[in-house]
Design a protein around this motif. Sequence first.
Motif, PDB file in Angstrom:
ATOM      1  N   HIS A   1      41.862  22.358  33.135  1.00 47.27           N
ATOM      2  CA  HIS A   1      43.484  21.763  32.920  1.00 47.27           C
ATOM      3  C   HIS A   1      44.171  22.850  33.483  1.00 47.27           C
ATOM      4  O   HIS A   1      45.210  23.193  32.757  1.00 47.27           O
ATOM      5  CB  HIS A   1      43.722  21.405  31.409  1.00 47.27           C
ATOM      6  CG  HIS A   1      42.794  20.566  30.817  1.00 47.27           C
ATOM      7  ND1 HIS A   1      41.928  20.494  30.079  1.00 47.27           N
ATOM      8  CD2 HIS A   1      43.194  18.987  30.974  1.00 47.27           C
ATOM      9  CE1 HIS A   1      41.016  19.367  29.623  1.00 47.27           C
ATOM     10  NE2 HIS A   1      41.983  18.390  30.039  1.00 47.27           N
ATOM     11  N   LEU A   2      43.750  23.205  34.740  1.00 53.45           N
ATOM     12  CA  LEU A   2      44.426  24.385  35.532  1.00 53.45           C
ATOM     13  C   LEU A   2      45.251  23.634  36.546  1.00 53.45           C
ATOM     14  O   LEU A   2      44.516  23.270  37.516  1.00 53.45           O
ATOM     15  CB  LEU A   2      44.010  25.435  35.754  1.00 53.45           C
ATOM     16  CG  LEU A   2      43.314  26.158  34.491  1.00 53.45           C
ATOM     17  CD1 LEU A   2      42.248  27.584  34.948  1.00 53.45           C
ATOM     18  CD2 LEU A   2      44.504  26.928  33.861  1.00 53.45           C
ATOM     19  N   MET A   3      46.472  23.574  36.827  1.00 48.79           N
ATOM     20  CA  MET A   3      47.037  23.271  37.946  1.00 48.79           C
ATOM     21  C   MET A   3      46.764  24.283  39.079  1.00 48.79           C
ATOM     22  O   MET A   3      46.696  25.432  38.746  1.00 48.79           O
ATOM     23  CB  MET A   3      48.598  23.129  37.938  1.00 48.79           C
ATOM     24  CG  MET A   3      48.958  21.679  36.945  1.00 48.79           C
ATOM     25  SD  MET A   3      50.703  21.340  36.816  1.00 48.79           S
ATOM     26  CE  MET A   3      51.095  22.785  35.855  1.00 48.79           C
ATOM     27  N   VAL A   4      46.892  23.972  40.303  1.00 48.54           N
ATOM     28  CA  VAL A   4      46.546  24.974  41.403  1.00 48.54           C
ATOM     29  C   VAL A   4      47.472  24.856  42.511  1.00 48.54           C
ATOM     30  O   VAL A   4      48.021  23.669  42.866  1.00 48.54           O
ATOM     31  CB  VAL A   4      45.111  24.340  41.945  1.00 48.54           C
ATOM     32  CG1 VAL A   4      44.583  25.177  43.195  1.00 48.54           C
ATOM     33  CG2 VAL A   4      44.188  24.579  40.801  1.00 48.54           C
TER      34      VAL A   4
ATOM     35  N   THR B   1      50.594   8.860  42.329  1.00 48.20           N
ATOM     36  CA  THR B   1      50.532  10.417  42.163  1.00 48.20           C
ATOM     37  C   THR B   1      51.294  11.048  41.166  1.00 48.20           C
ATOM     38  O   THR B   1      52.113  10.511  40.477  1.00 48.20           O
ATOM     39  CB  THR B   1      50.817  11.034  43.445  1.00 48.20           C
ATOM     40  OG1 THR B   1      52.235  10.661  43.676  1.00 48.20           O
ATOM     41  CG2 THR B   1      49.958  10.273  44.642  1.00 48.20           C
ATOM     42  N   ARG B   2      50.839  12.346  40.921  1.00 47.89           N
ATOM     43  CA  ARG B   2      51.613  13.172  40.081  1.00 47.89           C
ATOM     44  C   ARG B   2      52.814  13.874  40.624  1.00 47.89           C
ATOM     45  O   ARG B   2      53.663  14.324  40.079  1.00 47.89           O
ATOM     46  CB  ARG B   2      50.737  14.119  39.515  1.00 47.89           C
ATOM     47  CG  ARG B   2      49.646  13.451  38.348  1.00 47.89           C
ATOM     48  CD  ARG B   2      50.230  12.630  37.287  1.00 47.89           C
ATOM     49  NE  ARG B   2      50.814  13.650  36.409  1.00 47.89           N
ATOM     50  CZ  ARG B   2      51.463  13.307  35.227  1.00 47.89           C
ATOM     51  NH1 ARG B   2      51.692  11.821  34.839  1.00 47.89           N
ATOM     52  NH2 ARG B   2      52.059  14.016  34.496  1.00 47.89           N
ATOM     53  N   SER B   3      52.658  13.949  42.000  1.00 51.25           N
ATOM     54  CA  SER B   3      53.708  14.892  42.757  1.00 51.25           C
ATOM     55  C   SER B   3      53.595  14.142  44.193  1.00 51.25           C
ATOM     56  O   SER B   3      52.917  13.418  44.359  1.00 51.25           O
ATOM     57  CB  SER B   3      53.557  16.225  42.723  1.00 51.25           C
ATOM     58  OG  SER B   3      52.262  16.427  43.481  1.00 51.25           O
ATOM     59  N   GLY B   4      54.640  14.491  45.037  1.00 52.21           N
ATOM     60  CA  GLY B   4      54.711  14.126  46.267  1.00 52.21           C
ATOM     61  C   GLY B   4      56.148  13.562  46.629  1.00 52.21           C
ATOM     62  O   GLY B   4      57.033  13.388  45.932  1.00 52.21           O
TER      63      GLY B   4
ATOM     64  N   TRP C   1      48.142  16.073  31.678  1.00 50.42           N
ATOM     65  CA  TRP C   1      48.496  17.441  31.536  1.00 50.42           C
ATOM     66  C   TRP C   1      49.038  17.926  32.867  1.00 50.42           C
ATOM     67  O   TRP C   1      49.441  19.286  33.020  1.00 50.42           O
ATOM     68  CB  TRP C   1      47.108  18.194  31.270  1.00 50.42           C
ATOM     69  CG  TRP C   1      46.159  18.026  32.091  1.00 50.42           C
ATOM     70  CD1 TRP C   1      45.169  16.862  32.111  1.00 50.42           C
ATOM     71  CD2 TRP C   1      45.704  18.703  33.348  1.00 50.42           C
ATOM     72  NE1 TRP C   1      44.246  17.285  33.210  1.00 50.42           N
ATOM     73  CE2 TRP C   1      44.518  18.136  34.026  1.00 50.42           C
ATOM     74  CE3 TRP C   1      46.086  19.828  34.173  1.00 50.42           C
ATOM     75  CZ2 TRP C   1      43.897  18.720  34.850  1.00 50.42           C
ATOM     76  CZ3 TRP C   1      45.472  20.409  34.997  1.00 50.42           C
ATOM     77  CH2 TRP C   1      44.611  19.885  35.618  1.00 50.42           C
ATOM     78  N   ILE C   2      49.222  17.229  33.856  1.00 44.11           N
ATOM     79  CA  ILE C   2      49.505  17.651  35.218  1.00 44.11           C
ATOM     80  C   ILE C   2      51.039  17.457  35.379  1.00 44.11           C
ATOM     81  O   ILE C   2      51.348  16.293  35.291  1.00 44.11           O
ATOM     82  CB  ILE C   2      48.598  17.160  36.204  1.00 44.11           C
ATOM     83  CG1 ILE C   2      47.453  17.254  36.440  1.00 44.11           C
ATOM     84  CG2 ILE C   2      49.576  17.465  37.738  1.00 44.11           C
ATOM     85  CD1 ILE C   2      46.557  16.283  37.337  1.00 44.11           C
ATOM     86  N   ARG C   3      51.742  18.579  35.519  1.00 39.82           N
ATOM     87  CA  ARG C   3      53.199  18.409  35.249  1.00 39.82           C
ATOM     88  C   ARG C   3      54.049  19.219  36.391  1.00 39.82           C
ATOM     89  O   ARG C   3      53.857  20.523  36.397  1.00 39.82           O
ATOM     90  CB  ARG C   3      53.787  18.560  34.037  1.00 39.82           C
ATOM     91  CG  ARG C   3      53.200  17.986  32.670  1.00 39.82           C
ATOM     92  CD  ARG C   3      53.896  18.351  31.426  1.00 39.82           C
ATOM     93  NE  ARG C   3      53.171  19.914  31.165  1.00 39.82           N
ATOM     94  CZ  ARG C   3      52.062  20.088  30.494  1.00 39.82           C
ATOM     95  NH1 ARG C   3      51.479  19.034  30.200  1.00 39.82           N
ATOM     96  NH2 ARG C   3      51.685  21.141  30.146  1.00 39.82           N
ATOM     97  N   PRO C   4      54.556  18.539  37.569  1.00 40.27           N
ATOM     98  CA  PRO C   4      55.346  19.165  38.436  1.00 40.27           C
ATOM     99  C   PRO C   4      56.459  19.931  37.956  1.00 40.27           C
ATOM    100  O   PRO C   4      57.005  19.497  36.824  1.00 40.27           O
ATOM    101  CB  PRO C   4      55.378  18.036  39.473  1.00 40.27           C
ATOM    102  CG  PRO C   4      55.555  16.738  38.539  1.00 40.27           C
ATOM    103  CD  PRO C   4      54.546  16.966  37.759  1.00 40.27           C
ATOM    104  N   GLY C   5      57.041  20.896  38.721  1.00 40.82           N
ATOM    105  CA  GLY C   5      58.201  21.418  38.102  1.00 40.82           C
ATOM    106  C   GLY C   5      58.417  22.501  39.090  1.00 40.82           C
ATOM    107  O   GLY C   5      57.764  22.934  40.009  1.00 40.82           O
TER     108      GLY C   5
END
Length: 630
Positions: free
Chosen positions: A420-423, A104-107, A284-288
Amino acid sequence: MGVPLRTAVAALCAGLVATFLTTEPARADPREHTWTVSGPGAHQPAARIRLDDTTGAVSLSVTRGGRTVIEPSPVGIVTEQADLSKDLRFLDRKDRRIDERYRTRSGKRLDRRVRMNETRLSFATSTGARLDLVVRASADGVAYRYVLPGGHGDVLGETSAFHLPADAPAWLGTYRVDNEGQFVRYTAAGAPTGEYSDQALFETNGGYTLLAESDLSGAYSGARLAHTQGTGTYRIELADDRIDTDGPLATPWRAMITGDLATVTRSTLTDDLAPESKVPDTSWIRPGTVLWTWLAGGREAGQSLAAQKAYVDYAAERNWPYEAVDAGWYYKPGAWETVDPDWQTNSWMPELVRYARAKGVGIVVWIHQRELDTPEERDRWLPTLERWGVEGVKIDFMNSEAQPMLRWYDTVLAETAAHHLMVDFHGSTIPKGIQRTWPHVMTLEGVAGEEKRTNTAAHLTTLPFTRNVIGSMDFTPGAFHRVGLRPNSDAAEVGLTVAYESGLQMFAGTPQSYDQRPLARAYFDQVPAAWDDTRLLAGRPGEEAVLARRGGDRWFIGGVYAGAARTAEVPLDIGAGRWLVETIEDGADGLVRRRQVLRGGDTFAVDVVAGGGFASLACRWRPGITTCHR
């Protein structure tokens, strides 16, 4: 000449069966009316399915280590064409083993391993109506779903329910369309008559069971739990009286996460049950972490380029990767909730995005769901935001889990990914596996969060065991300036940034409040928004929650407590060896920091004020190491 409908349907059903199976079907024993599906390994959760010879009804119970945690409970679904909750006869059984890995990209844990056993039981009525019950069991729970062939007509409801022991402690949130009900402790039978969120936690037979749902989409309808006081039964009630279907149907999973409290907290079952990612390139998905300006500046900040630039400056100084602009930025100047018809040409947002990008800060923008309701609106908004360089959208006020809104989710998820928009969803559903399928969904509200003025410390200590188990939660911690409007201490507020997982961790305070608390500010500079591992160190819903989350080679620990002041004992179960542990706690004149060298497995004491907590940072100690901060 076209293919006859019956032939087409038969071919489609055969294809579905082939997709689900990887082994030869087991021969059905006509005398067999009880089946067991167990998780891989010993002492795993197991589902027991039984067909009643007299009524033709099917029930399902769950055991763990030989102890019953869910008592025999009805399963079944009713369509226009058939009542598939009774008068069923058994056809056959097919089994398969699932062994998957995904990232996953986050979690709570980025690398995931899925090992489940699956059994598919096929039933039919005397008129030939077909029901397949698919049951899966893993180390952390049991789940089932219904699979129907085409031609069954619209779904009118389920007879699915969960029977719990009457005296089982229960932590329930009253159902709301925005999923912002507070969690309160009852007993299973003692809870008032009403509707509750389907993320309900019960303490049963020496362990815990969290009810949940997964793989919810516009093909179906969202669920909540209906309960009548005096019983331990919680029925599945759907948001729609009639669910429109066209062709074969696989319903969402009804999941029961079960084990000790550490197992429940660590579980990724709802993600594991969900379909794999539909986003081919996720680079392009970057948690922060995010400086969020709504509670910090309100309406005025949302309509001021100068104010937003100042927030960007502060985020850049702290190396916080994002700044979020909330409501007001596309409204007419001086007007509230009146959209400027020329927002695309009049907006100062492109200037802000350029300004922020030059300083290494990404911009996330708030937008009302009504602005994205139609294809024409989405074609106007989403490409524009992408062209400007906006990195994410916070979409608000869906306030429904009915099928039409879920179909909107399906559409907007695909389109935001394409642009390419995170939600970040607010006024929304809860995760239900969405973050595996659509990894650009970084977080969802669906919680009575920091904006609420009636939260209790007990509610805050229940969330890590209920709402946050199933996916990212946009609680928005860090609102130090809201003294008197929150039930916890400053140190507890720091601890929430770890105790609560969110792929975009929105800090809700003002720059001034951070500067007045340099220890908290420095901790926020360090804390990640995606984790390599998660462990529960100590906890009891409604009383305390202490979670450790690993980012790289460092562990961040967040503790929150309800009730009177105490000296809390925290086990440092983060691995063998010597650790430097830096702990922020409440002192007589504000936050204080204490450093100590401990061995893994040691217990350390924290002085906790009423409604208090703490935050720690731990790194490997060696001579010369004096701080874990980088």
